[in-house]
Enzyme design. Structure first.
Site, PDB file in Angstrom:
ATOM      1  N   MET A   1      65.229   4.742  36.741  1.00  0.00           N
ATOM      2  CA  MET A   1      64.129   5.180  37.766  1.00  0.00           C
ATOM      3  C   MET A   1      63.434   4.066  38.373  1.00  0.00           C
ATOM      4  SD  MET A   1      62.343   7.406  34.539  1.00  0.00           S
ATOM      5  CE  MET A   1      60.850   8.221  35.627  1.00  0.00           C
TER       6      MET A   1
ATOM      7  N   CYS B   1      70.437  11.148  43.640  1.00  0.00           N
ATOM      8  CA  CYS B   1      69.082  10.765  44.241  1.00  0.00           C
ATOM      9  C   CYS B   1      68.798  11.812  45.525  1.00  0.00           C
ATOM     10  CB  CYS B   1      69.034   9.264  44.753  1.00  0.00           C
ATOM     11  SG  CYS B   1      67.514   8.917  45.496  1.00  0.00           S
TER      12      CYS B   1
ATOM     13  N   GLY C   1      68.131  15.407  31.322  1.00  0.00           N
ATOM     14  CA  GLY C   1      67.303  16.221  32.054  1.00  0.00           C
ATOM     15  C   GLY C   1      66.130  17.078  31.093  1.00  0.00           C
TER      16      GLY C   1
ATOM     17  N   GLY D   1      64.793   9.856  30.330  1.00  0.00           N
ATOM     18  CA  GLY D   1      63.789   9.194  31.529  1.00  0.00           C
ATOM     19  C   GLY D   1      62.432   9.302  30.961  1.00  0.00           C
ATOM     20  N   ARG D   2      61.705  10.522  31.779  1.00  0.00           N
ATOM     21  CA  ARG D   2      60.194  10.567  31.778  1.00  0.00           C
ATOM     22  C   ARG D   2      59.726  10.828  30.081  1.00  0.00           C
ATOM     23  NH1 ARG D   2      60.111  15.168  35.505  1.00  0.00           N
ATOM     24  NH2 ARG D   2      62.462  15.518  34.523  1.00  0.00           N
TER      25      ARG D   2
END
Ligand SMILES: Cc1cc2nc3c(=O)[nH]c(=O)nc-3n(C[C@H](O)[C@H](O)[C@H](O)COP(=O)(O)O)c2cc1C
Length: 338
Positions: A18, A108, A210, A233-234
Site C-alpha cells: 500500500m 494501480c 480484497g 491490506g486495510r
C-alpha cells in the site's frame, strides 16, 4: 525453493503493498507480529529510465539485509511500469541491489499512474502483460520468483482469465488478484468468485485479495475461491491481530474467535510504530502524520472515542498522550468489547 517462493500445501499470507502506508516502519511492525509469511513493498514506478541502483535499497531498506525484515520475514520488491525492456532492466538492478523476489503491479488505478502507462492500464493489453512478465522473468536468475498482482480487469471482470493466462505464459511464479476492476476502484464489495474460477483454470498459485476485514470475511473468501494463499491490506491495519487468526486457521490450528488488541497492546503497537518512524525519517512530523493515517484506518472499522483529538494533535507528544487516554475505543465498537 527458498522461502520467498509460494508452495502448494504451505499457506502464505501476504501483507498487501500500500503506497504511502505499508512503508518500512509499517512493514517492520507487522513483520514482528505473528501472522504474515510475506510482505510486499510499495510500488516503485519506472516511468522514464530505469532508476540508479542505490534508489532500490532507499525504497526498501530490507534489500540491504537479504530482502528480509529484522525478524527474518521475506520482503518482495514491487515494480510498476509498462515498458518491457525498462522493467527488465529495473528488475535486474533490484536484484543486484539485494531483492530476492520481484512483483509486478498491474492493479494501480491512480490516474497519473495509468496515464503514464503503468498499473491497471495494462489490463487492457494482455499481450503486453505477457511481454513485460516474460522480459522480467528472463532478466533475473531462476531462483528469484517473479510474481504479478492484478485486478479483475480494467472495466470488465471477464478479462481476468486472459490477462492471467498471459502472465502465466510469460513465466509468472504466482498471481495475486484484487477482486475488483479498475473501474470499481475501492467501492465494496470485492468479487471473490472470479478468483476461484481463475484458481481452477491455471496451474500456478493464486492469492486472493480484497475486503477481508474479519474472520467471517476470510471464511467466505476461502469458500468462494478455494484458495490457500491470501493477502490482507486495510483489514490488517484496522485489526493487527487479524493476520495471526487467519494463519492459525490456514495452518489447521484451532481457530479462535475474532481477537483484537487490548488497549495496552494498542498502546504498545503505537509506541513501537513511532519508534520505527523515528529510525526511518528525520522529518519532525513523519511519525505524527503516519500515526494519524493509521488511526484513520482503524477508526473506519472500530470507532475511536478520541479520533477528533487525535486528528487535531499538533505534536507526537500530544498524539501519544491522547492515544494513551483510556478508553481508546467507543464502547462495544471492537470485537473483544475493549
Ligand atoms: C492507499 C493504498 C495504496 C495502495 N498501494 C498499492 C501498491 O503500491 N501496490 C499494489 O499492488 N497495490 C496497492 N494497493 C492495493 C492493495 O494492495 C490491495 O490490493 C487493496 O487495498 C485491496 O485489499 P484490502 O481490501 O485487503 O485492503 C493500495 C491500496 C491502498 C488503499
Amino acid at each position: 525453493m527458498n522461502d520467498f517462493w509460494i508452495k502448494p500445501g504451505k499457506p502464505a499470507l501476504f501483507l498487501a503493498p500500500m503506497e504511502g502506508v505499508t512503508d518500512g516502519p509499517m512493514r517492520l511492525l507487522f513483520s514482528e507480529l505473528p501472522g504474515f509469511t510475506h510482505l510486499v513493498t510499495e510500488f516503485l514506478r519506472i516511468s522514464q529510465e530505469p532508476l540508479p541502483q542505490r534508489l532500490y535499497s532507499k525504497h526498501a531498506q530490507e534489500l540491504l539485509s537479504g530482502s528480509r525484515t529484522p525478524s527474518g520475514k521475506p520482503v518482495i520488491f514491487q515494480l510498476l511500469g509498462g515498458n518491457p525492456e525498462k522493467m527488465a532492466e529495473s528488475a535486474r538492478r533490484a536484484v543486484l541491489a539485494g531483492a530476492k523476489a520481484i512483483d509486478i503491479n498491474f492493479g494501480c488505478p491512480a490516474p497519473t499512474v495509468n496515464r503514464n502507462d503503468g498499473g491497471a492500464t495494462l489490463l487492457r493489453y494482455p499481450e503486453r502483460i505477457e511481454a513485460i512478465v516474460s522480459s522480467m522473468r528472463k532478466s533475473v536468475p531462476e531462483h528469484i520468483p517473479v510474481s504479478v498482482k492484478m485486478r479483475l480487469g480494467w472495466d470488465n471482470p471477464n478479462d481476468l482469465l486472459e490477462n492471467a493466462k498471459r502472465a502465466v505464459n510469460g513465466g509468472a511464479s504466482w498471481i495475486a488478484v484484487h477482486g475488483r476492476t479498475k473501474f470499481q476502484g475501492y467501492t465494496p464489495p470485492a468479487y471473490w468468485k472470479p478468483i476461484g474460477e481463475l484458481r481452477r483454470a491455471i496451474s500456478i498459485p493464486v492469492i486472493a485479495n480484497g475486503e477481508i476485514w474479519n474472520m467471517e470475511d476470510f471464511y467466505r473468501c476461502r469458500e468462494e475461491t478455494g484458495c490457500e494463499h491470501f493477502m490482507l491490506g486495510r483489514g490488517a491495519l484496522a485489526n493487527p491481530f487479524l493476520a495471526q487468526q487467519i494463519i492459525h486457521c490456514l495452518e489447521g490450528l484451532s481457530p479462535r474467535g475474532d481477537t483484537f488488541p487490548s488497549e495496552a497492546q494498542w498502546q504498545n503497537l503505537m509506541d513501537r510504530f513511532f519508534e520505527y518512524c523515528k529510525q526511518a525519517s528525520d522529518h519532525p512530523h513523519y511519525g505524527l502524520r503516519r500515526a494519524k493515517q493509521w488511526a484513520g484506518y482503524v477508526n473506519r472499522i472500530f470507532p475511536i472515542r478520541v479520533i477528533s483529538e487525535l486528528r487535531r494533535a499538533n505534536s507526537e507528544l500530544e498524539f501519544r498522550n491522547t492515544w494513551h487516554t483510556a478508553p481508546l475505543f467507543l464502547p462495544a465498537s471492537t470485537p473483544a468489547g475493549n
